[in-house]
Each structure stands twice: as structure tokens, then as C-alpha cells.
Design an enzyme around this catalytic site. Structure first.
Site, PDB file in Angstrom:
ATOM      1  N   ASP A 103      10.719  23.977  53.108  1.00 22.11           N
ATOM      2  CA  ASP A 103      11.967  24.438  52.507  1.00 22.11           C
ATOM      3  C   ASP A 103      11.701  25.008  51.107  1.00 22.11           C
ATOM      4  OD1 ASP A 103      14.646  24.727  51.666  1.00 22.11           O
ATOM      5  OD2 ASP A 103      15.279  22.951  52.768  1.00 22.11           O
ATOM      6  N   THR A 114      19.238  27.547  53.547  1.00 22.23           N
ATOM      7  CA  THR A 114      18.544  26.646  54.471  1.00 22.23           C
ATOM      8  C   THR A 114      19.114  26.693  55.885  1.00 22.23           C
ATOM      9  OG1 THR A 114      17.885  25.149  52.697  1.00 22.23           O
ATOM     10  CG2 THR A 114      17.999  24.219  54.918  1.00 22.23           C
ATOM     11  N   LYS A 171      16.862  16.729  55.643  1.00 17.45           N
ATOM     12  CA  LYS A 171      18.189  17.326  55.749  1.00 17.45           C
ATOM     13  C   LYS A 171      18.629  17.379  57.209  1.00 17.45           C
ATOM     14  CE  LYS A 171      17.589  20.430  51.766  1.00 17.45           C
ATOM     15  NZ  LYS A 171      17.550  21.859  51.336  1.00 17.45           N
ATOM     16  N   ASP A 223      12.329  22.131  48.369  1.00 16.63           N
ATOM     17  CA  ASP A 223      13.558  22.798  47.950  1.00 16.63           C
ATOM     18  C   ASP A 223      14.261  22.006  46.856  1.00 16.63           C
ATOM     19  OD1 ASP A 223      15.834  24.824  48.541  1.00 16.63           O
ATOM     20  OD2 ASP A 223      16.823  22.887  48.785  1.00 16.63           O
ATOM     21  N   HIS A 271      14.787  23.352  43.090  1.00 17.12           N
ATOM     22  CA  HIS A 271      16.094  23.462  42.438  1.00 17.12           C
ATOM     23  C   HIS A 271      16.131  22.689  41.119  1.00 17.12           C
ATOM     24  CE1 HIS A 271      18.560  25.690  45.251  1.00 17.12           C
ATOM     25  NE2 HIS A 271      18.178  24.925  46.262  1.00 17.12           N
ATOM     26  N   ASP A 285      12.170  28.488  55.139  1.00 21.22           N
ATOM     27  CA  ASP A 285      13.532  28.914  55.459  1.00 21.22           C
ATOM     28  C   ASP A 285      14.091  29.897  54.440  1.00 21.22           C
ATOM     29  OD1 ASP A 285      13.588  27.028  53.457  1.00 21.22           O
ATOM     30  OD2 ASP A 285      15.308  25.934  54.237  1.00 21.22           O
ATOM     31  N   HIS A 331      18.580  30.239  45.127  1.00 22.97           N
ATOM     32  CA  HIS A 331      18.143  31.307  46.024  1.00 22.97           C
ATOM     33  C   HIS A 331      19.363  31.817  46.766  1.00 22.97           C
ATOM     34  CE1 HIS A 331      18.566  28.168  49.087  1.00 22.97           C
ATOM     35  NE2 HIS A 331      17.936  27.388  48.226  1.00 22.97           N
TER      36      HIS A 331
END
Length: 564
Positions: free
Chosen positions: A58, A99, A180, A324, A328, A371, A505
Site C-alpha cells: 500500500d 486504496t 485493512k 500507507d 501518510h 495500489d 495521494h
């Protein structure tokens, strides 16, 4: 290799039909076999592919494979690149790059315009609220009383997993795992044997009643190990000496996330001191132990489900979400991200070793991709005197409503703004006997005059025109009329809405669309290509490898360089 074998076999059949039979009494007088026949006869027989592994990282940018390579082991990312085939120029071919849409597109071979997953969340006019791509109010969590119930019910097409199930009359096993829920659900499709995700309130992995009524025995045993509880008793320090982190920024940067209870974002991170104020088990997702949890559940599923243990090929999807979350929180140039990738490399090596041991080296094929990628922190770019910026998304709705009220004498014509899309209130527009296209055009006229905007396009334009390239084409490939907004905004490169964390993103620029794609294992030759590839080409390529039907909404094409 597979295509050559098929072609050679066809030539052999043709040769058998056209060549006269050799005299029975003297085989030495037979004419020499054609080259194609000899090639077919001498073609080494590779073991059947028993398992396809779809590995998704991710928010991974391809440059990490080189920028962080000095600290990688020989058994992780380097092994895949050294022994596999690398598509260096792979891109997402739509906007937005998030995602949910990313995982849906990888495994369906379609874009959001077809599969309908237009974001992680979007505004539903029918329900007058934001809806979540994997959320399912008709189902219940299994394995936790507090977790979220998820399913693929909003995914409008079949994907690779579904087609493999159909082609084998459901004999193939399909399992998806991730932190997730959406990253487990979208790849595993509509009829898998299971999809499992992390419940941040309990530290367990769970599923929903869409898939089963109770967790399988191997999953119950896994949860019984209470790994999350063990990892919460750890301290995150740098894996290597500081000299190994020259390709990342200083440890303390002003735009990084500062955990509650801390005054700065610096190593070490003592989790027992941070967990209570930072979500308990949830904090693990923001540390390398999030990746470790995914590897552990992957190893448990591999053994517990017996994946790759018979002649029917299975599909195993594994998605690492922590890259991810850390991206972030801390940004692309952070020590935290750098260290996490060094540790993720070790997790990839562990997974490959387990596949070798349990399925057999040469018996599985794996592809690795992402992703979406990510943008540099705008403030970092501005500090470096590079063009970038933020725009006030929170103020945009009020500003647009004011503009539309002046023009049309009607209040609150903008209903919702999300994913850089403006949703208008169709009920009020019809009641005022206004033309929808005129209201859309007025929104565009306002937006294109703003300093953060490249352009804006209406939903009517997306429906009425066919764009063959550029940013408009990417918007169109991400536009699904029943779910998308009335006006689609395109920001300047390196601009984003003001956020409370480091970066994000979602755009159609290369920093968000360019992702790694590595093929490894059974039937894969060593090499690489710089030819442009769309992310939607992955599922058709694997479908051709397996000889199964294409996902029913697929718009991508097989990657011939991988199949040859």
C-alpha cells in the site's frame, strides 16, 4: 514460454496432418522433423503453477526499490528483482488513486468507470451520506463484537479470484489477508474461501458473516497467540546504524505526525508508553509490527488453508497496509518510512521462504505491485523552493454556494464535496427549474479561476465525450455516473487539500500513478521492460497464464513480455 509451447504444439499437430507417414519397415528413411516439432519435443516441462500470490504494498513508489536498496537483504526485494521480471513503467490509468479502487482494479483488470469503486468513500445521493467502499450494513463482524462488517457488495464486476473459482467449479481456494478490510475484500472477490483483516480494537484478525458464521480453527488458534499484545510491549528503534539512512531526511521534521504523549517525532518509539493515548492496538498499524502481523497471518493462512497443495491452482492475496499509514503520517523522506521498508524487506523474505518450504520453489507464481503511490509533502517541497501548495477544501463548499446563490438566486445548491468532486443538490435544482448543465458550468467557471486549479470538468462532459488521452481520459476512466460527482476538479501538481498529517495521494500525476510491478516464480523469465503498462493489465495476464476466463469487466490487455 507458455505461448511458445502452445504455438509449438499447434505446429506439431499441423505437421502430423501434412507430413506423409514414414515407411513402417525402415524408419531411417523418415524425413527430418521440422524445427517446430523438435522444439516442442525438447521443451522442458515446468511444474504446474499450484499457487498464485498477489502481493500488494500500500502506497509504494518504485523508487524505494533503489533508494533503500543499500539496507535490503538478498532474500526480499532484491531476490524478486534479481530472479523475476520487472515492469518498470507501470501506471494507474484513472483518477482517483486510492486504496479501494487500486485493489479493485489490480484484480479485476477494470477501472472505476466499470467496477464502480470510485474511492475509499464517496457520497451516496440515494442515502444522503458518505458510504464506504467495503462497508456492508447487512452483515455482521465475525471474531469481534466491535469490528466492522465488510463485503465486496459494492464491487460491480467479477475479478481474478471469481473467475478462478468459476473455472475450477470452486475447487480452487481463494484467501485474502490484510490489515485493512478493503485491502482483503476487493482482491478476494465475491466467492472466496475467506477474507480476513485486523480489528484495531481487539488486536485480532476478523471477517464478516458475508463469508462465514465463525472463524476457522486455524484462525482461532492464530488469534489465541495474542501477537498484537506481544508487539505492544516493544520499542521501535532504527534497525541499522544511522549512517545507513543517508537517503532519508533528518529524524525530526516539522510536518511529521507526533504521537499523543510525545513532543516530537523521533526515535525511539516506546509503545508501552504510547499505546493508551494512541488507540491501543491501533498504534501497531503505524509501526513496522503492522507488517509483521500481516506476514504472520499470511503464514497461518498458507498452512491452515493448505494453499498450493494439490493440482488445482489457488489464489492468495496479501496486502501490506502499514507502508500507507506510515507514509501518510511521516512522509516520503522520513526516517520512519525508510526504516519500515528495511524491515518490510525482511518480511517479504520470510514470506518467500515459507512459500518455498510449503508450496515448493518453482510451484508458485507471485506478482508484487502497489495500489497507488504518493505525493511528497507540499511543505517539504515549498521549503526546498519547489512548486507546491495546499488549498482550503473545507472552505470550498461555502464559497461555491455563495457563487451559485449570486448567479441562480438559490441557496445550498452544493450538497457535498469529496475526492476533489463536487456533488450538486439535484432536487433543489429541479425544484427551481434550473438546468443541471448550467449549474455545473458555473461551478467550473468558479473553480478554474482559483490559483490551485489546473482545470475542472463536468459530469456531463464525462458522459457525452470520449477522451483518448491526458488528464481528461484519466478522469473519465474513474467516472461512474451513479456514484461520481457533478464536477471533477484537477489540482496543480504537488497541491493537495490541507491535511493534519504529512501527505496523501489520489491524483493522476506520475507521483501517484507510477507503481512497481514485479513478476516472480513459475513460468517467469528474468528480465525487465520500460514499456508503458497499465495496472489493469495484471489480471488479464494472470488469466492467460491460468487459461481461465477474463474478469467480466476487464479492459486491460495481457502483458506479452511476461507471457512469452
Amino acid at each position: 514460454m507458455k505461448l511458445r509451447l502452445i504455438a509449438s504444439t499447434l505446429l506439431l499437430m499441423a505437421a502430423c496432418k501434412t507430413q506423409p507417414p514414414a515407411p513402417a519397415a525402415d524408419s531411417s528413411s523418415s524425413p527430418p522433423a521440422p524445427e517446430a516439432v523438435q522444439e516442442a519435443l525438447q521443451e522442458p516441462q515446468r511444474p504446474a503453477t499450484k499457487l498464485i500470490v498477489g502481493l500488494v504494498i500500500d502506497q509504494m513508489r518504485p523508487e524505494y526499490l533503489t533508494r533503500f536498496a543499500q539496507g535490503f537483504t538478498e532474500g526480499g526485494f532484491k531476490r524478486l528483482m534479481r530472479e523475476g521480471f520487472v515492469n518498470y513503467n507501470t501506471h494507474y490509468n484513472y483518477i482517483p488513486t486510492f486504496t479501494g479502487p487500486g485493489h479493485a482494479s489490480i484484480f479485476s483488470g477494470a477501472t472505476p468507470a466499470t467496477h464502480g469503486i470510485i474511492g475509499n468513500n464517496w457520497y451516496s445521493r440515494e442515502e444522503a451520506r458518505s458510504v464506504y467502499c467495503a462497508g456492508d450494513p447487512d452483515e455482521k463482524p465475525v471474531g469481534s463484537e466491535t469490528g466492522m462488517a465488510a463485503s465486496p457488495h459494492r464491487l460491480l464486476v467479477t475479478n481474478l479470484a471469481d473467475e478462478l473459482k468459476l473455472a475450477t467449479n470452486r475447487r480452487a481456494k481463494v484467501v485474502g489477508v490484510s490489515l485493512k478490510d478493503r485491502s482483503a475484500v476487493m482482491p478476494a472477490g465475491h466467492i472466496p474461501d475467506g477474507a480476513y483483516w485486523y480489528d484495531k480494537t481487539t488486536g485480532r484478525f476478523i471477517t464478516s458473516t458475508y463469508y462465514m458464521e465463525q472463524l476457522p480453527g486455524w484462525m482461532q488458534q492464530f488469534n489465541g497467540r495474542q501477537l498484537a499484545k506481544q508487539y505492544l510491549d516493544s520499542t521501535w528503534t532504527l534497525l541499522l546504524p544511522e549512517a545507513a539512512y543517508q537517503n532519508s531526511g533528518p529524524d525530526n521534521q516539522p510536518y511529521e505526525r507526533v504521537f499523543a504523549g510525545r513532543t516530537e517525532a523521533t526515535f525511539p518509539y516506546v509503545l508501552p508508553e504510547l499505546q493508551e493515548q494512541n488507540g491501543g492496538y491501533d498504534i501497531l498499524s503505524s509501526t513496522p509490527w503492522g507488517n509483521t502481523l500481516v506476514t504472520e497471518i499470511a503464514l497461518a493462512a498458507l498452512a491452515g488453508e493448505g494453499l498450493g497443495q494439490d493440482e488445482t491452482p489457488d489464489l492468495f492475496t496479501v496486502s501490506y497496509s502499514t507502508p500507507d499509514i506510515i507514509g501518510h503520517d511521516f512522509g516520503l523522506r522520513s526516517r520512519e518510512l525508510h526504516d519500515m521498508y528495511l524491515r518490510l524487506d525482511r518480511e517479504i523474505a520470510r514470506l518467500l521462504d515459507a512459500l518455498d518450504a510449503q508450496v515448493g520453489e518453482g510451484n508458485y507464481m507471485l506478482f508484487l505491485t502497489a495500489d497507488h503511490a504518493a505525493a511528497d509533502v507540499p511543505q517539504f517541497l515549498m521549503d526546498e523552493r519547489l512548486p507546491a501548495g495546499y488549498y482550503p477544501e473545507g472552505e470550498l463548499k461555502a464559497a461555491l454556494n455563495k457563487q451559485l446563490q449570486q448567479r441562480f438566486k438559490q441557496q445550498e445548491l452544493v450538497e457535498y464535496i469529496t475526492n476533489d468532486q463536487v456533488y450538486l443538490n439535484h432536487t433543489r435544482i429541479r425544484a427551481a427549474k434550473l438546468h443541471l448543465e448550467e449549474v455545473q458550468a458555473e461551478v467550473v467557471n468558479y473553480l478554474v479561476l482559483q490559483p490551485y486549479t489546473v482545470d475542472a470538468y463536468t459530469g456531463s462532459q464525462m458522459r457525452q465525450n470520449e477522451y483518448s488521452g491526458g488528464i481528461r481520459h484519466l478522469l473519465q476512466m474513474g467516472y461512474y455516473r451513479p456514484r461520481s460527482g457533478d464536477v471533477l476538479l484537477v489540482l496543480n501538481p504537488a497541491w493537495m487539500h490541507k491535511i493534519s498529517y504529512a501527505t496523501t495521494h489520489g491524483s493522476g500525476y506520475t507521483y501517484d500513478t507510477h507503481v512497481p510491478l514485479i513478476w516472480y516464480g513459475n513460468g517467469i523469465k528474468r528480465g525487465g521492460s520500460y514499456r508503458y503498462q497499465a495496472i489493469t493489465d495484471i489480471a488479464p495476464t494472470v488469466s492467460q497464464m491460468l487459461g481461465i476466463g477474463l474478469p467480466n469487466g476487464a479492459t486491460g490487455s495481457p502483458i506479452l513480455e511476461v507471457l512469452e
